[in-house]
Design an enzyme around this catalytic site. Sequence first.
Site, PDB file in Angstrom:
ATOM      1  N   ALA A  26       8.429 -13.654  13.905  1.00  0.00           N
ATOM      2  CA  ALA A  26       7.824 -14.963  14.197  1.00  0.00           C
ATOM      3  C   ALA A  26       6.527 -14.789  14.975  1.00  0.00           C
ATOM      4  O   ALA A  26       6.366 -15.303  16.077  1.00  0.00           O
ATOM      5  CB  ALA A  26       8.821 -15.829  14.964  1.00  0.00           C
ATOM      6  N   GLY A  30       4.070 -15.062  10.409  1.00  0.00           N
ATOM      7  CA  GLY A  30       5.411 -15.633  10.239  1.00  0.00           C
ATOM      8  C   GLY A  30       5.409 -17.120  10.540  1.00  0.00           C
ATOM      9  O   GLY A  30       5.977 -17.929   9.795  1.00  0.00           O
ATOM     10  N   ASN A 121      -0.426  -5.358   6.198  1.00  0.00           N
ATOM     11  CA  ASN A 121      -1.743  -4.862   5.833  1.00  0.00           C
ATOM     12  C   ASN A 121      -1.633  -3.365   5.509  1.00  0.00           C
ATOM     13  O   ASN A 121      -0.697  -2.701   5.926  1.00  0.00           O
ATOM     14  CB  ASN A 121      -2.669  -5.057   7.039  1.00  0.00           C
ATOM     15  CG  ASN A 121      -4.114  -5.204   6.617  1.00  0.00           C
ATOM     16  OD1 ASN A 121      -4.436  -5.127   5.424  1.00  0.00           O
ATOM     17  ND2 ASN A 121      -4.982  -5.406   7.586  1.00  0.00           N
ATOM     18  N   LYS A 200      -8.491  -3.355  -0.607  1.00  0.00           N
ATOM     19  CA  LYS A 200      -8.568  -3.899   0.751  1.00  0.00           C
ATOM     20  C   LYS A 200      -8.531  -2.756   1.772  1.00  0.00           C
ATOM     21  O   LYS A 200      -9.241  -2.778   2.774  1.00  0.00           O
ATOM     22  CB  LYS A 200      -7.412  -4.886   0.974  1.00  0.00           C
ATOM     23  CG  LYS A 200      -7.593  -5.694   2.241  1.00  0.00           C
ATOM     24  CD  LYS A 200      -6.632  -6.858   2.349  1.00  0.00           C
ATOM     25  CE  LYS A 200      -6.833  -7.556   3.691  1.00  0.00           C
ATOM     26  NZ  LYS A 200      -5.628  -8.108   4.241  1.00  0.00           N
ATOM     27  N   ASN A 208     -13.587  -1.168   9.674  1.00  0.00           N
ATOM     28  CA  ASN A 208     -12.889  -1.368  10.951  1.00  0.00           C
ATOM     29  C   ASN A 208     -12.994  -0.195  11.936  1.00  0.00           C
ATOM     30  O   ASN A 208     -13.313  -0.416  13.112  1.00  0.00           O
ATOM     31  CB  ASN A 208     -11.419  -1.728  10.702  1.00  0.00           C
ATOM     32  CG  ASN A 208     -11.283  -3.078  10.017  1.00  0.00           C
ATOM     33  OD1 ASN A 208     -12.255  -3.602   9.474  1.00  0.00           O
ATOM     34  ND2 ASN A 208     -10.105  -3.654  10.048  1.00  0.00           N
ATOM     35  N   GLU A 280      -2.927  -0.671  13.421  1.00  0.00           N
ATOM     36  CA  GLU A 280      -2.185  -0.266  12.219  1.00  0.00           C
ATOM     37  C   GLU A 280      -2.863   0.954  11.562  1.00  0.00           C
ATOM     38  O   GLU A 280      -2.787   1.130  10.353  1.00  0.00           O
ATOM     39  CB  GLU A 280      -2.075  -1.462  11.261  1.00  0.00           C
ATOM     40  CG  GLU A 280      -1.227  -2.585  11.860  1.00  0.00           C
ATOM     41  CD  GLU A 280      -1.030  -3.799  10.938  1.00  0.00           C
ATOM     42  OE1 GLU A 280       0.119  -4.177  10.684  1.00  0.00           O
ATOM     43  OE2 GLU A 280      -2.040  -4.367  10.475  1.00  0.00           O
TER      44      GLU A 280
HETATM   45  P1  NAP Z   1       2.098 -10.467  15.041  1.00  0.00           P
HETATM   46  O1  NAP Z   1       1.480 -11.772  15.444  1.00  0.00           O
HETATM   47  O2  NAP Z   1       2.081  -9.341  16.011  1.00  0.00           O
HETATM   48  O3  NAP Z   1       3.607 -10.778  14.612  1.00  0.00           O
HETATM   49  C1  NAP Z   1       4.538  -9.784  14.322  1.00  0.00           C
HETATM   50  C2  NAP Z   1       5.904 -10.332  14.681  1.00  0.00           C
HETATM   51  O4  NAP Z   1       6.908  -9.404  14.276  1.00  0.00           O
HETATM   52  C3  NAP Z   1       6.099 -10.563  16.198  1.00  0.00           C
HETATM   53  O5  NAP Z   1       6.499 -11.894  16.403  1.00  0.00           O
HETATM   54  C4  NAP Z   1       7.235  -9.603  16.565  1.00  0.00           C
HETATM   55  O6  NAP Z   1       8.140 -10.108  17.513  1.00  0.00           O
HETATM   56  C5  NAP Z   1       7.952  -9.488  15.223  1.00  0.00           C
HETATM   57  N1  NAP Z   1       8.844  -8.339  15.156  1.00  0.00           N
HETATM   58  C6  NAP Z   1       8.570  -7.027  15.341  1.00  0.00           C
HETATM   59  N2  NAP Z   1       9.689  -6.286  15.197  1.00  0.00           N
HETATM   60  C7  NAP Z   1      10.691  -7.155  14.920  1.00  0.00           C
HETATM   61  C8  NAP Z   1      12.094  -6.994  14.676  1.00  0.00           C
HETATM   62  N3  NAP Z   1      12.674  -5.797  14.701  1.00  0.00           N
HETATM   63  N4  NAP Z   1      12.825  -8.102  14.410  1.00  0.00           N
HETATM   64  C9  NAP Z   1      12.265  -9.326  14.400  1.00  0.00           C
HETATM   65  N5  NAP Z   1      10.931  -9.545  14.629  1.00  0.00           N
HETATM   66  C10 NAP Z   1      10.169  -8.465  14.894  1.00  0.00           C
HETATM   67  O7  NAP Z   1       1.433  -9.912  13.714  1.00  0.00           O
HETATM   68  P2  NAP Z   1       0.640 -10.727  12.575  1.00  0.00           P
HETATM   69  O8  NAP Z   1      -0.760 -10.933  13.014  1.00  0.00           O
HETATM   70  O9  NAP Z   1       1.445 -11.898  12.123  1.00  0.00           O
HETATM   71  O10 NAP Z   1       0.578  -9.620  11.417  1.00  0.00           O
HETATM   72  C11 NAP Z   1       1.672  -9.327  10.560  1.00  0.00           C
HETATM   73  C12 NAP Z   1       1.129  -8.525   9.379  1.00  0.00           C
HETATM   74  O11 NAP Z   1       0.242  -9.370   8.623  1.00  0.00           O
HETATM   75  C13 NAP Z   1       0.271  -7.314   9.825  1.00  0.00           C
HETATM   76  O12 NAP Z   1       0.464  -6.228   8.968  1.00  0.00           O
HETATM   77  C14 NAP Z   1      -1.163  -7.823   9.709  1.00  0.00           C
HETATM   78  O13 NAP Z   1      -2.128  -6.804   9.488  1.00  0.00           O
HETATM   79  C15 NAP Z   1      -1.029  -8.751   8.484  1.00  0.00           C
HETATM   80  N6  NAP Z   1      -2.075  -9.784   8.421  1.00  0.00           N
HETATM   81  C16 NAP Z   1      -2.293 -10.593   9.512  1.00  0.00           C
HETATM   82  C17 NAP Z   1      -3.285 -11.564   9.425  1.00  0.00           C
HETATM   83  C18 NAP Z   1      -3.577 -12.480  10.598  1.00  0.00           C
HETATM   84  O14 NAP Z   1      -4.574 -13.237  10.525  1.00  0.00           O
HETATM   85  N7  NAP Z   1      -2.768 -12.503  11.647  1.00  0.00           N
HETATM   86  C19 NAP Z   1      -4.033 -11.714   8.245  1.00  0.00           C
HETATM   87  C20 NAP Z   1      -3.754 -10.891   7.161  1.00  0.00           C
HETATM   88  C21 NAP Z   1      -2.767  -9.917   7.266  1.00  0.00           C
HETATM   89  P3  NAP Z   1       7.768 -10.411  19.046  1.00  0.00           P
HETATM   90  O15 NAP Z   1       7.059 -11.740  19.018  1.00  0.00           O
HETATM   91  O16 NAP Z   1       9.109 -10.488  19.680  1.00  0.00           O
HETATM   92  O17 NAP Z   1       6.907  -9.284  19.505  1.00  0.00           O
END
Ligand code: NAP
Length: 321
Positions: A26, A30, A121, A200, A208, A280
Site C-alpha cells: 500500500a 498500490g 520497474n 524503459k 538516472n 532499485e
Molecule cells: P512505495 O511507495 O515505496 O510502496 C511500496 C509499498 O510496498 C510500501 O507501502 C511497502 O510497505 C510495501 N511493502 C514492502 N514489502 C511488503 C511486504 N512484504 N508486504 C506488504 N507490503 C510490503 O513504492 P512505489 O513508488 O509505489 O513503487 C512501486 C513500484 O512501482 C516500484 O518498482 C517503482 O519503481 C514502480 N513505479 C512507481 C511509480 C511512481 O510514480 N511511484 C511510477 C512507475 C513505476 P510499507 O508502507 O509498510 O513500507
Amino acid sequence: MPDSTLPPTSPPTTAQAQTTWHILGAGSMGILWATRLARAGLPVTLIVRNAARLRAYKEAQGLTLIEGGHSQRFDIAAQTPEMNAPIQRLLVTCKAYDAERAVAQIAARLSPGAELILLQNGLGSQQAVARLVPQARCIFASSTEGAFRESDWRVVHAGHGHIWLGDSHQHAPAPWLKELQQSGISHEWSTSILTRLWRKLALNCAINPLTVLYNCRNGGLQQHSDEVNLLCAELSNFLAHCGHAEAARDLIPEVERVILATANNYSSMHQDVAQGRRTEISYLLGYACAAARDAHFPAVHLHALHRRLSDHLLQRGLPCA
Ligand code: NAP
C-alpha cells in the site's frame, strides 16, 4: 483541503460475483490503483506488511487519493499476508527489491489459475516472482504514471500516464482489461512486454545514474551529452546482440527527447538518493550489467557506470544491491 469519503465498496451479489483485486503493497502505486478501482465500484482488498501496519491503516480510516487538488477518502478492506483467504488476482505494488519476499508470504494463498500483475520497474524481480509461483499466470507491466505518498495512506496522483501489460508466455489479453477501462486507468495489452521493459530499462540506465552522479535534474545531462551518447550506443549494441533490437531502435534521439521533455524533473533514482532511500539499482543498471556478462558482451561503459554509482551509494550509506 476537504476530504470526501466514500463508503466501503459493497460485496458483489453471488449472481455477478466479481474477482477481488488483492493489492500487495500500500505505497504510492498500490494506493493509486486501489482507490481508482474502488471508485469504480470494484472489490478491492489491500495486503499490508504486518499487524502494526494494519492497525495504523485502520486508525487512518482508509486511503486518500489526491487528484487535481481534490482529495477523496476510500474505506477499503485490508488484511495482513497471514490471513488464509484465497487470492485469485494479485496486483504486486512493492518495490522491485521487496517483491519476491512479499509474494513468498502469500504464495500458499494463491488459487489454482491465479493471476499476478507485477508493476515493478526494471527487470529481474518479475522473473524471480514468476519462478516462485510457477502455477500462476504472471503479467508484467510498464507504467508511465507518477504518484507519490504525501504521508502514509495518502497519495498524490502527480502525473497521468499509461500502462502496458503483457504476458511473454500467453499472448491472449487478460480478461479483466474492461475493469481498468471502467476505472479510468489508461492501458494497452502488449504482445511484446519484454521489449517495452527493456526499452524503459535502457532509457533509465542512460539517464538516472548520471543524474545521481552529477547531482542534477534530467536537463543537466545536456552538459554531459558525450557521456550519455556513449552509453546509449553501447546499450543499443548490447540490446541488438541479445535479440532485443526493437528495444534499441533510435535510442539516442529518444533519450535526448526525454532529457529535454523532463528537463526540470529529478529522476526517480535521484529522488531516492536525495531522500536517503534505497534505490532499485539492481533491477536497472545492475540487471543490464549482469545480462551483458551472461551474454559475454563487453559493456565497458555500463560496468564503469555501475561501479561509480555503487561507490557513490556506499559512500552515502545506501545499499548498492
Ligand atoms: P512505495 O511507495 O515505496 O510502496 C511500496 C509499498 O510496498 C510500501 O507501502 C511497502 O510497505 C510495501 N511493502 C514492502 N514489502 C511488503 C511486504 N512484504 N508486504 C506488504 N507490503 C510490503 O513504492 P512505489 O513508488 O509505489 O513503487 C512501486 C513500484 O512501482 C516500484 O518498482 C517503482 O519503481 C514502480 N513505479 C512507481 C511509480 C511512481 O510514480 N511511484 C511510477 C512507475 C513505476 P510499507 O508502507 O509498510 O513500507
